[in-house]
Design an enzyme around this catalytic site. Structure first.
Site: not given
Length: 462
Positions: A106, A252, A254, A250
């Protein structure tokens, strides 16, 4: 260097000693535990798992270890390679897979990586499932397949495009209105997979995308958490290109934050508020966010005639309460949009499309939109206690002291006052109480946090 084993997966830093960091041995061990757990859920002839990753430098290594471990268990793998967390989440049910693994840490710095684990719905595992996988990993209770029963890896690089198709088909995304608005947007993809997915989405929506750090090489140009202090380059580019606004995600993809046309942050907490405002204006209903998220979501929900409720912190807890309350939208104040009409997972692509539609239909600037919402300010502090002090007892005493206020003790102690709130949570790993407050000015939020800290010190005699 550290390795953190939790119910939501395993994360750690690359290199170092086995069991202390996310080494190849640890990646294999936990992938095997997940695969073993997955096979124990139902007896069938074959199993499939979707695997994707963000653009971290260690991603290819960790992904190959994970995929081939699953192959060794007799599990077939659908390899999405470079992808996003929400893309993997939607791919799992589309592939009729038994689960999914996302390789991403993340917003953590580049030396980190992690295995995030999904069930057959493409949703994060709950606490009991995560605990079972940790138990399997510690017991080494894994049985691998014989040579004639090994799994196979099938590459599929189409899912980001499929994900975008799914977003464009959402009822409250108006592609024609967005195209007509002729937006210019700067995208900071933090040199991860957001640099692939977000510009492709914008192109499909007829938006001019100015790319900033959109090369998916894993060399993060700044701290990858999308906070104001990390985004000076984005601010400069928005102003330089006279863009309508800026987008940052970010690694990833999400979490989602916006920057207005003046290079000022829209406010990560307000990403969900704006998207909820757009959806609720067309489909009134209930909303959910976690206890540490802004009260502005409650305000906008009640404005549209719905009911707001706060869950314990953690995406799996938000999703569980959203399902229970039949929420039409929800998420987390860190810029995570969960829109069940798409899927039960935080999704920056969905958030971008909803936000663009709202701007196009209202025909106002991002700064003007921000002024339509009540401004709340947060303070986030912590107090360290000695290991001998019982944190639970302190929280119980604080709850008793404020028993006449609106209390919620599902996750620590949250006290809702008329004009502000405070949320007290203990750390799971050290004797620390986190104190989050929100009020209509930064000074009031800070003063409230300091007042609560003083009361805790008095109870603890420190």
């Amino acid at each position: 260097m550290t390795l953190i084993k939790s119910i939501s997966g395993i994360r750690g830093t690359i290199g170092g000693n086995v069991g202390d960091n996310l080494t190849p041995i640890d990646a294999v061990k936990f992938a095997a535990a997940y695969g073993t757990w997955l096979k124990s859920q139902r007896i069938k002839e074959s199993y499939r798992v979707v695997v994707g990753r963000d653009a971290r430098i260690s991603g290819a290594m960790i992904q190959n270890l994970v995929m081939n471990t699953l192959v060794g268990l007799g599990i077939d793998v659908i390899d999405l390679d470079l992808s996003t967390t929400p893309t993997v989440e939607i791919a799992v049910p589309m592939e009729h897979a038994d689960g999914g693994i996302i390789l991403t840490a993340s917003h953590n710095p580049k030396q980190w990586n992690a295995l995030k684990l999904l069930n057959e719905k493409g949703e994060f595992l709950d606490a009991a499932e995560g605990a079972k996988i940790l138990e399997i990993a510690e017991s080494d209770a894994m049985e691998f397949a014989d040579v004639d029963s090994l799994g196979e890896i099938t590459a599929n690089d189409a899912y980001i495009d499929i994900h975008i198709d799914e977003v464009l088909d959402l009822e409250f995304v108006d592609k024609k209105a967005i195209e007509k608005a002729n937006f210019k947007v700067v995208v900071d993809g933090v040199n991860s997979t957001g640099g692939i997915a977000i510009p492709l989405l914008l192109e499909r929506l007829g938006v001019e995308a100015v790319k900033l750090y959109c090369e998916p090489n894993g060399e993060f140009p700044h701290n990858p958490e999308p906070l104001k202090e990390h985004l000076t380059d984005l601010s400069a580019e928005v102003k330089k290109h006279h863009a309508d606004f800026g987008i940052v995600v970010d690694p990833d993809v999400d979490r989602l934050a916006f920057m207005d046309e003046n290079g000022e942050m829209f406010g990560e907490e307000y990403t969900l508020v704006a998207c909820a405002d757009h959806v609720l204006s067309r489909n009134p209903g209930n909303t959910v966010s976690n206890m540490s998220s802004t009260r502005a979501l409650r305000d906008i929900t009640e404005k549209h005639g719905g009911t707001y409720e706060a869950s314990a912190v953690g995406e799996v807890n938000v999703v569980a309460l959203m399902k229970k309350n039949n929420a039409v939208i929800g998420g987390e104040g860190n810029g995570g949009i969960i829109y069940p009409a798409s899927h039960y997972g935080r999704d920056a692509l969905v958030g971008v499309a909803l936000f663009l539609t709202m701007l196009a239909e209202k025909k106002i600037s991002v700064s003007e939109l921000r002024k339509t919402y009540t401004s709340y300010f947060m303070s986030k502090k912590k107090i360290a206690l000695t290991p001998q002090i019982d944190v639970d007892t302190i929280l119980e005493q604080m709850a008793f002291n404020y028993k006449d206020e609106n209390l919620n003790t599902v996750d620590g102690v949250k006290i809702d006052f008329a004009e502000n709130w405070v949320h007290l949570r203990k750390s799971n790993t050290e004797p620390i109480i986190r104190i989050y407050t929100e009020a209509k000015s930064q000074q009031i939020a800070d003063d409230l946090a300091d007042k609560i800290i003083s009361e805790i010190k008095e109870i603890a005699n420190i």
